[in-house]
Design a protein around this motif. Structure first.
Motif, short mmCIF file in Angstrom:
data_model
loop_
_atom_site.label_atom_id
_atom_site.label_comp_id
_atom_site.label_asym_id
_atom_site.label_seq_id
_atom_site.Cartn_x
_atom_site.Cartn_y
_atom_site.Cartn_z
N LEU A 118 1.06 -1.16 0.07
CA LEU A 118 -0.05 0.17 -0.05
C LEU A 118 0.83 1.29 0.09
N ALA A 119 1.97 1.46 0.85
CA ALA A 119 2.64 2.55 1.06
C ALA A 119 3.37 2.97 -0.22
N PRO A 120 4.01 1.88 -0.80
CA PRO A 120 4.64 2.43 -2.27
C PRO A 120 3.60 3.04 -3.47
N LEU A 121 2.51 2.40 -3.38
CA LEU A 121 1.48 2.65 -4.11
C LEU A 121 0.98 4.31 -3.84
N LEU A 122 0.67 4.41 -2.67
CA LEU A 122 0.32 5.80 -2.24
C LEU A 122 1.53 6.63 -2.54
N ASP A 123 2.64 6.42 -2.18
CA ASP A 123 3.75 7.15 -2.64
C ASP A 123 3.95 7.80 -4.11
N ALA A 124 3.64 6.66 -4.88
CA ALA A 124 3.63 6.82 -6.36
C ALA A 124 2.87 7.60 -7.01
N GLY A 125 1.41 7.20 -6.43
CA GLY A 125 0.01 7.77 -7.26
C GLY A 125 -0.94 8.03 -6.33
N GLY A 126 -0.87 7.97 -4.85
CA GLY A 126 -2.07 8.59 -4.15
C GLY A 126 -3.39 7.16 -3.99
N VAL A 127 -4.14 7.79 -3.63
CA VAL A 127 -5.48 7.06 -3.53
C VAL A 127 -5.94 6.46 -5.01
N PRO A 128 -5.75 7.35 -6.04
CA PRO A 128 -6.36 6.84 -7.14
C PRO A 128 -5.36 5.73 -7.69
N LEU A 129 -4.10 5.81 -7.74
CA LEU A 129 -3.24 4.56 -8.00
C LEU A 129 -3.76 3.26 -7.07
N VAL A 130 -3.81 3.49 -5.99
CA VAL A 130 -4.46 2.22 -5.10
C VAL A 130 -5.59 1.78 -5.66
N HIS A 131 -6.42 2.58 -5.88
CA HIS A 131 -8.06 2.25 -6.41
C HIS A 131 -7.66 1.57 -7.68
N GLU A 132 -6.88 2.03 -8.61
CA GLU A 132 -6.60 1.37 -9.97
C GLU A 132 -6.04 -0.04 -9.71
N THR A 133 -5.12 -0.23 -8.94
CA THR A 133 -4.40 -1.45 -8.71
C THR A 133 -5.32 -2.28 -8.02
N LEU A 134 -6.19 -2.17 -7.03
CA LEU A 134 -6.83 -3.04 -6.39
C LEU A 134 -8.08 -3.46 -7.53
N GLU A 135 -8.79 -2.55 -8.32
CA GLU A 135 -9.72 -2.76 -9.43
C GLU A 135 -9.13 -4.13 -10.15
N GLN A 136 -7.80 -3.80 -10.48
CA GLN A 136 -7.42 -4.52 -11.54
C GLN A 136 -7.22 -6.24 -11.05
N VAL A 137 -6.82 -6.39 -9.65
CA VAL A 137 -6.93 -7.30 -8.81
C VAL A 137 -8.56 -8.20 -8.67
N GLY B 27 -5.54 8.06 6.47
CA GLY B 27 -6.24 6.99 6.91
C GLY B 27 -5.86 5.71 6.36
N LEU B 28 -5.77 5.50 4.87
CA LEU B 28 -5.51 4.19 4.45
C LEU B 28 -4.19 3.65 5.22
N ARG B 29 -3.15 4.79 5.27
CA ARG B 29 -1.73 4.09 5.76
C ARG B 29 -1.93 3.81 7.26
N GLY B 30 -2.46 4.88 8.10
CA GLY B 30 -2.77 4.51 9.46
C GLY B 30 -3.50 3.38 9.60
N MET B 31 -4.64 3.10 8.93
CA MET B 31 -5.43 1.67 9.49
C MET B 31 -4.82 0.59 9.04
N ALA B 32 -3.87 0.69 7.84
CA ALA B 32 -3.17 -0.35 7.46
C ALA B 32 -2.01 -0.76 8.62
N ASP B 33 -1.49 0.11 8.97
CA ASP B 33 -0.49 -0.07 10.21
C ASP B 33 -1.09 -0.55 11.20
#
Length: 303
Positions: free
Chosen positions: A171-190, A219-225
């Protein structure tokens, strides 16, 4: 989060054209004071003839995860309140991941519970789904006198492990690279490799996207941790003495069924397996989830 299923994936009891989180209900929108701002909620209101139910969703979830239960529970005589945690969907949250620990989030639940006790008295039944189970457990441990019963729905005794935990590690690398939109796009692909996800109707998929993109990055970072670091607190919960229900889908792929079964035994808690469901019984098999909850509450507070 939606995870891909295998060839033996349990079919969902809910029809493919059912709108799930968009199920019709009569609950009104309102907010409750939280430690970092208002907490968005759905509130069925009513006279709470059989008591009040407070429902807390899991990671990347929202109050709508309980939508199919709102109307039938209200018709059964309960006042039902479902909330977005801070940083989720319609509840604002701080930009500091450190403000999303289980203890801090649990304090938000306590704040809502105090308002509900003032408004409707007792009994007050608490339900936490998935990560919301860890959060609500913290609330019970800090203020046990507020709650009449506690339900862990698809939650576990300690930190998340397995495939879902492995996703959170990325999660953290994805957030660093593209924020919440990139995380969403990646999870959608999965998710879209799973036939169950492909069967979800377009309006519901659109809601999922809108909801996820509204999440706080902190929140995504903190809750994941928090979810990956939670200790086992089963003995602490058992010592409180509150009636506990452990309920989960027959094919839960977060905290696995045998893990939740063991937790129930250690707690001396009631244990119910909800057939034809995976990790979200409230939307995957609402009738059976409703039956399980109402039976438990009737035993806790006889009519």
């Amino acid at each position: 989060m939606v995870m891909p299923g295998g060839p033996d994936a349990v079919p969902l009891a809910i029809a493919p054209d059912d709108l799930r989180q968009l199920a019709e209900h009569d609950a009104g929108a309102r907010s409750f004071p939280g430690g970092a701002g208002p907490l968005a909620a759905l509130d069925t209101g009513g006279d709470a003839a059989r008591g009040t139910v407070l429902m807390v969703a899991g990671y990347t979830g929202s109050k709508e995860d309980f939508a199919p239960l709102l109307r039938p529970l209200a018709e059964a005589g309960f006042r039902v309140v479902a909330v977005d945690q801070r940083g989720q969907y319609e509840s604002p949250g701080p930009d500091d991941p450190a403000q999303y620990t289980v203890e801090i989030l649990g304090a938000d639940v306590v704040a809502v519970a105090r308002v509900l006790r003032e408004e409707s008295g007792e009994p007050l039944h608490l339900v936490g789904h998935s990560f919301g189970g860890l959060v609500t457990r913290a609330a019970v441990l800090s203020e046990p006198e507020l709650f009449t019963s506690f339900t862990l729905l698809g939650s576990g005794p300690s930190r998340l492990t397995g495939r879902r935990a492995e996703l959170l590690d990325h999660l953290a690398p994805l957030l660093d690279a593209g924020g919440v939109p990139l995380v969403h796009e990646t999870l959608e692909q999965v998710a879209m490799t799973d036939p169950r996800a492909q069967a979800v109707p377009a309006p519901t998929r659109e809601f999922y996207a809108r909801r996820f993109l509204a999440n706080s990055a902190a929140g995504l970072r903190g809750m994941a941790d928090a979810m990956l670091g939670e200790p086992d607190r089963v003995e602490e919960l058992k010592a409180v003495g509150i009636p506990v229900l452990v309920a989960h889908g027959e094919a839960d792929d977060a905290w696995l069924p045998h893990v939740q079964n063991d937790m129930a035994q250690r707690l001396g808690a009631r244990h119910e397996v909800i057939d034809n469901s995976i990790h979200s019984p409230a939307v995957e098999n609402p009738p059976r989830t409703l039956e399980v909850l109402c039976s438990f509450w009737a035993d806790v507070v006889p009519a």
